[in-house]
Design a protein around this motif. Structure first.
Motif, PDB file in Angstrom:
ATOM      1  N   PHE A   1      -6.828 -10.690  -0.658  1.00  0.00           N
ATOM      2  CA  PHE A   1      -7.155  -9.408  -1.272  1.00  0.00           C
ATOM      3  C   PHE A   1      -7.550  -9.541  -2.855  1.00  0.00           C
ATOM      4  O   PHE A   1      -8.472  -9.186  -3.237  1.00  0.00           O
ATOM      5  CB  PHE A   1      -6.518  -8.343  -0.961  1.00  0.00           C
ATOM      6  CG  PHE A   1      -6.875  -7.047  -1.229  1.00  0.00           C
ATOM      7  CD1 PHE A   1      -7.971  -6.369  -0.515  1.00  0.00           C
ATOM      8  CD2 PHE A   1      -6.494  -6.308  -2.473  1.00  0.00           C
ATOM      9  CE1 PHE A   1      -8.302  -5.118  -1.154  1.00  0.00           C
ATOM     10  CE2 PHE A   1      -7.098  -5.180  -2.935  1.00  0.00           C
ATOM     11  CZ  PHE A   1      -8.279  -4.394  -2.232  1.00  0.00           C
ATOM     12  N   CYS A   2      -6.456 -10.136  -3.544  1.00  0.00           N
ATOM     13  CA  CYS A   2      -6.683 -10.121  -5.085  1.00  0.00           C
ATOM     14  C   CYS A   2      -7.635 -11.194  -5.582  1.00  0.00           C
ATOM     15  O   CYS A   2      -8.563 -10.934  -6.188  1.00  0.00           O
ATOM     16  CB  CYS A   2      -5.190 -10.758  -5.570  1.00  0.00           C
ATOM     17  SG  CYS A   2      -3.929  -9.526  -5.587  1.00  0.00           S
ATOM     18  N   LEU A   3      -7.845 -12.041  -4.639  1.00  0.00           N
ATOM     19  CA  LEU A   3      -8.726 -13.381  -4.683  1.00  0.00           C
ATOM     20  C   LEU A   3     -10.501 -12.658  -4.592  1.00  0.00           C
ATOM     21  O   LEU A   3     -11.052 -12.694  -5.627  1.00  0.00           O
ATOM     22  CB  LEU A   3      -8.794 -14.303  -3.738  1.00  0.00           C
ATOM     23  CG  LEU A   3      -9.617 -15.528  -3.883  1.00  0.00           C
ATOM     24  CD1 LEU A   3      -9.447 -16.285  -5.205  1.00  0.00           C
ATOM     25  CD2 LEU A   3      -9.240 -16.648  -2.785  1.00  0.00           C
ATOM     26  N   GLU A   4     -10.448 -12.012  -3.566  1.00  0.00           N
ATOM     27  CA  GLU A   4     -11.873 -11.430  -3.415  1.00  0.00           C
ATOM     28  C   GLU A   4     -12.128 -10.384  -3.941  1.00  0.00           C
ATOM     29  O   GLU A   4     -13.091  -9.671  -4.117  1.00  0.00           O
ATOM     30  CB  GLU A   4     -12.116 -11.212  -1.850  1.00  0.00           C
ATOM     31  CG  GLU A   4     -11.808 -12.479  -1.019  1.00  0.00           C
ATOM     32  CD  GLU A   4     -12.350 -12.456   0.403  1.00  0.00           C
ATOM     33  OE1 GLU A   4     -13.012 -11.660   0.562  1.00  0.00           O
ATOM     34  OE2 GLU A   4     -11.970 -13.528   0.975  1.00  0.00           O
ATOM     35  N   ASN A   5     -11.154  -9.532  -4.719  1.00  0.00           N
ATOM     36  CA  ASN A   5     -11.581  -8.207  -5.372  1.00  0.00           C
ATOM     37  C   ASN A   5     -11.367  -8.453  -6.901  1.00  0.00           C
ATOM     38  O   ASN A   5     -11.143  -7.495  -7.586  1.00  0.00           O
ATOM     39  CB  ASN A   5     -10.442  -7.168  -4.975  1.00  0.00           C
ATOM     40  CG  ASN A   5     -11.244  -6.531  -3.731  1.00  0.00           C
ATOM     41  OD1 ASN A   5     -11.829  -5.683  -3.569  1.00  0.00           O
ATOM     42  ND2 ASN A   5     -10.390  -7.109  -2.518  1.00  0.00           N
ATOM     43  N   ASN A   6     -11.155  -9.905  -7.445  1.00  0.00           N
ATOM     44  CA  ASN A   6     -11.115 -10.110  -8.824  1.00  0.00           C
ATOM     45  C   ASN A   6      -9.778  -9.457  -9.648  1.00  0.00           C
ATOM     46  O   ASN A   6      -9.891  -8.933 -10.498  1.00  0.00           O
ATOM     47  CB  ASN A   6     -12.465  -9.772  -9.439  1.00  0.00           C
ATOM     48  CG  ASN A   6     -12.324 -10.420 -10.874  1.00  0.00           C
ATOM     49  OD1 ASN A   6     -12.024 -11.696 -11.039  1.00  0.00           O
ATOM     50  ND2 ASN A   6     -13.214  -9.844 -11.601  1.00  0.00           N
ATOM     51  N   ILE A   7      -8.671  -9.565  -8.675  1.00  0.00           N
ATOM     52  CA  ILE A   7      -7.458  -8.910  -9.483  1.00  0.00           C
ATOM     53  C   ILE A   7      -6.568 -10.088  -9.569  1.00  0.00           C
ATOM     54  O   ILE A   7      -6.048 -10.843  -8.915  1.00  0.00           O
ATOM     55  CB  ILE A   7      -6.783  -8.192  -8.242  1.00  0.00           C
ATOM     56  CG1 ILE A   7      -7.559  -6.850  -7.998  1.00  0.00           C
ATOM     57  CG2 ILE A   7      -5.342  -7.639  -8.689  1.00  0.00           C
ATOM     58  CD1 ILE A   7      -7.062  -6.202  -6.596  1.00  0.00           C
ATOM     59  N   GLN A   8      -6.373 -10.454 -11.131  1.00  0.00           N
ATOM     60  CA  GLN A   8      -5.848 -11.441 -11.578  1.00  0.00           C
ATOM     61  C   GLN A   8      -4.248 -11.036 -11.945  1.00  0.00           C
ATOM     62  O   GLN A   8      -3.535 -11.848 -11.977  1.00  0.00           O
ATOM     63  CB  GLN A   8      -6.570 -11.937 -12.857  1.00  0.00           C
ATOM     64  CG  GLN A   8      -8.163 -12.391 -12.620  1.00  0.00           C
ATOM     65  CD  GLN A   8      -8.907 -13.032 -13.540  1.00  0.00           C
ATOM     66  OE1 GLN A   8      -8.528 -12.888 -14.614  1.00  0.00           O
ATOM     67  NE2 GLN A   8      -9.640 -13.940 -13.154  1.00  0.00           N
ATOM     68  N   ASN A   9      -3.950  -9.922 -12.475  1.00  0.00           N
ATOM     69  CA  ASN A   9      -2.904  -9.382 -12.552  1.00  0.00           C
ATOM     70  C   ASN A   9      -2.559  -8.084 -12.049  1.00  0.00           C
ATOM     71  O   ASN A   9      -3.520  -7.313 -12.009  1.00  0.00           O
ATOM     72  CB  ASN A   9      -2.563  -9.212 -14.286  1.00  0.00           C
ATOM     73  CG  ASN A   9      -2.419 -10.526 -14.944  1.00  0.00           C
ATOM     74  OD1 ASN A   9      -2.624 -10.492 -16.413  1.00  0.00           O
ATOM     75  ND2 ASN A   9      -2.805 -11.671 -14.174  1.00  0.00           N
ATOM     76  N   GLY A  10      -1.257  -7.842 -11.601  1.00  0.00           N
ATOM     77  CA  GLY A  10      -0.999  -6.616 -11.120  1.00  0.00           C
ATOM     78  C   GLY A  10       0.281  -6.485 -10.631  1.00  0.00           C
ATOM     79  O   GLY A  10       1.251  -7.427 -10.762  1.00  0.00           O
ATOM     80  N   LYS A  11       0.850  -5.358 -10.350  1.00  0.00           N
ATOM     81  CA  LYS A  11       1.919  -4.946  -9.644  1.00  0.00           C
ATOM     82  C   LYS A  11       1.785  -4.555  -8.076  1.00  0.00           C
ATOM     83  O   LYS A  11       0.892  -3.834  -7.994  1.00  0.00           O
ATOM     84  CB  LYS A  11       2.544  -3.638 -10.398  1.00  0.00           C
ATOM     85  CG  LYS A  11       3.904  -3.240 -10.060  1.00  0.00           C
ATOM     86  CD  LYS A  11       4.072  -1.728 -10.687  1.00  0.00           C
ATOM     87  CE  LYS A  11       5.596  -1.145 -10.231  1.00  0.00           C
ATOM     88  NZ  LYS A  11       5.927  -1.174  -8.725  1.00  0.00           N
ATOM     89  N   ILE A  12       2.889  -5.085  -7.436  1.00  0.00           N
ATOM     90  CA  ILE A  12       2.634  -4.667  -5.853  1.00  0.00           C
ATOM     91  C   ILE A  12       3.980  -4.053  -5.330  1.00  0.00           C
ATOM     92  O   ILE A  12       4.950  -4.742  -5.558  1.00  0.00           O
ATOM     93  CB  ILE A  12       1.949  -5.827  -5.151  1.00  0.00           C
ATOM     94  CG1 ILE A  12       1.018  -6.432  -5.636  1.00  0.00           C
ATOM     95  CG2 ILE A  12       1.862  -5.278  -3.657  1.00  0.00           C
ATOM     96  CD1 ILE A  12       0.635  -7.369  -4.589  1.00  0.00           C
ATOM     97  N   SER A  13       3.790  -2.803  -4.650  1.00  0.00           N
ATOM     98  CA  SER A  13       5.137  -2.485  -4.033  1.00  0.00           C
ATOM     99  C   SER A  13       4.760  -1.804  -2.571  1.00  0.00           C
ATOM    100  O   SER A  13       3.712  -1.565  -2.578  1.00  0.00           O
ATOM    101  CB  SER A  13       5.835  -1.555  -4.834  1.00  0.00           C
ATOM    102  OG  SER A  13       5.149  -0.474  -5.138  1.00  0.00           O
ATOM    103  N   GLY A  14       5.794  -2.010  -1.804  1.00  0.00           N
ATOM    104  CA  GLY A  14       5.404  -1.236  -0.639  1.00  0.00           C
ATOM    105  C   GLY A  14       6.781  -1.238   0.582  1.00  0.00           C
ATOM    106  O   GLY A  14       7.922  -1.766   0.141  1.00  0.00           O
ATOM    107  N   ILE A  15       6.350  -0.899   1.818  1.00  0.00           N
ATOM    108  CA  ILE A  15       7.397  -0.702   2.815  1.00  0.00           C
ATOM    109  C   ILE A  15       6.546  -1.126   4.075  1.00  0.00           C
ATOM    110  O   ILE A  15       5.489  -1.038   4.215  1.00  0.00           O
ATOM    111  CB  ILE A  15       7.866   0.686   2.823  1.00  0.00           C
ATOM    112  CG1 ILE A  15       6.698   1.932   2.933  1.00  0.00           C
ATOM    113  CG2 ILE A  15       8.682   0.996   1.599  1.00  0.00           C
ATOM    114  CD1 ILE A  15       7.419   3.249   3.169  1.00  0.00           C
ATOM    115  N   GLY A  16       7.305  -1.239   5.070  1.00  0.00           N
ATOM    116  CA  GLY A  16       6.889  -1.434   6.648  1.00  0.00           C
ATOM    117  C   GLY A  16       8.031  -1.875   7.528  1.00  0.00           C
ATOM    118  O   GLY A  16       8.995  -1.552   7.430  1.00  0.00           O
ATOM    119  N   ALA A  17       7.461  -2.570   8.656  1.00  0.00           N
ATOM    120  CA  ALA A  17       8.121  -3.247   9.417  1.00  0.00           C
ATOM    121  C   ALA A  17       7.686  -4.632   9.710  1.00  0.00           C
ATOM    122  O   ALA A  17       6.657  -4.657   9.973  1.00  0.00           O
ATOM    123  CB  ALA A  17       8.502  -2.337  10.806  1.00  0.00           C
ATOM    124  N   VAL A  18       8.423  -5.646   9.645  1.00  0.00           N
ATOM    125  CA  VAL A  18       7.978  -6.953   9.626  1.00  0.00           C
ATOM    126  C   VAL A  18       8.756  -7.888  10.882  1.00  0.00           C
ATOM    127  O   VAL A  18       9.554  -7.522  11.255  1.00  0.00           O
ATOM    128  CB  VAL A  18       8.079  -7.565   8.350  1.00  0.00           C
ATOM    129  CG1 VAL A  18       7.037  -6.734   7.352  1.00  0.00           C
ATOM    130  CG2 VAL A  18       9.371  -7.685   7.772  1.00  0.00           C
TER     131      VAL A  18
END
Lengths: 144, 144, 144
Positions: C27-44
């Motif tokens: 997603f970062c590659l294809e949306n030109n996101i070079q720097n960022g912060k990611i957080s999240g929740i779920g079940a894995v």
């Protein structure tokens, strides 16, 4: 310690052997950050964490010299006695992936310390709340 | 509950004896926050957390009356049946720094509750996904 | 995978059976996101996590096939060899609410994966630091 700024966001890298709480607090002080949100990850050592005893109104504290992954660091910046004050809670994990957590007093970077600070343009400050026994956050608006 | 606003960011303080999920949900409802990200720390009591059983398609639940440090709270706001719905996961730690975690049903502030909510201007909503067995998030764009 | 964008913020939903690190990186590659912060929740499920051994300068790794709640995911995006690279740490919890944590190599969504990515307009990149033994973040400004 290194950093970059994008409007109200700061990307902060705390380097090996630097103290996390000391570095973040000094950064806020020298960059005029009075309120904000901080989160991060890394690998740390020489950590002191605690839990608040609401009956005795004091912190139980434990010190760990081992290296842990810093798997969660979540905190905020407010003014306490007119100075920026960082309040943070952490989750640590060991080489068996077992976790520990608590209120962070201080920890030192063992490998890397990668943080984001988002400045909040506000007037949040802490004032002693005798019922709680801690300097509690005071904000401008009441709700409920 | 107290709050301050800086553009799309809200600093929220949930006070002793207030319920966290109830307060945050009501805050979103009354402040027209349909989508957002919430994170926070604090000290809580009377907590119900759970884990989703993907086979039985139901939550296993556990209740804890003890006071815990809220060492991580991470969640989001979406619309469910046209109302703001808060979904959050937490990590708690006890007086021995031992941690517990899960999906948060409800918890009550025992000492302090310090949160940030970032409003997201979007159209995220939840709709029952029969394969998962839960109301799952639907977003505007597909990727991959 | 689904997403919505609000200025520099992305709400990201990773669907059942999709790989988290692979999806976020792509997603970062294809949306030109070079720097960022990611957080999240779920079940894995099918999760590989680790801890960095600062003496041997290598990761200890453990694999888990079981389903866990993803109770905390905190990470960042930087450039490594000119490509977006996601570094994340997680806390997982099982059906007894017991937690595990570590550096995330990869995990697959078992039920839901709910993330926020905040793009950071910066030049953060990673370069091998021989003292640490890892590609470490380099930022524009020095502090202290």
């Amino acid at each position: 310690m290194q950093y970059e700024k994008d409007k109200q966001d700061y990307f902060i890298y705390i380097e090996k052997n630097e103290k996390v709480m000391h570095s973040l607090t000094k950064f806020c002080l020298e960059n005029n950050i009075q309120n904000g949100k901080i989160s991060g990850i890394g690998a740390v050592k020489m950590t002191e964490i605690g839990a608040y005893d609401i009956i005795k109104k004091e912190y139980l504290k434990k010190e760990y010299s081992d290296v842990f992954e810093l798997v969660s660091f979540e905190g905020n910046v407010t003014l306490k006695e007119s100075q920026p004050f960082v309040h943070a809670h952490v989750v640590l994990s060991d080489h068996n992936m077992i976790t520990l957590g608590g209120h962070l007093f201080e920890t030192t970077v063992a490998a890397v310390g990668e943080f984001f600070l988002r400045k909040f343009e506000g007037n949040a400050y802490r004032k002693l709340n005798r019922d709680v026994g801690l300097p509690c956050i005071c904000l401008e608006n009441k709700f409920l």
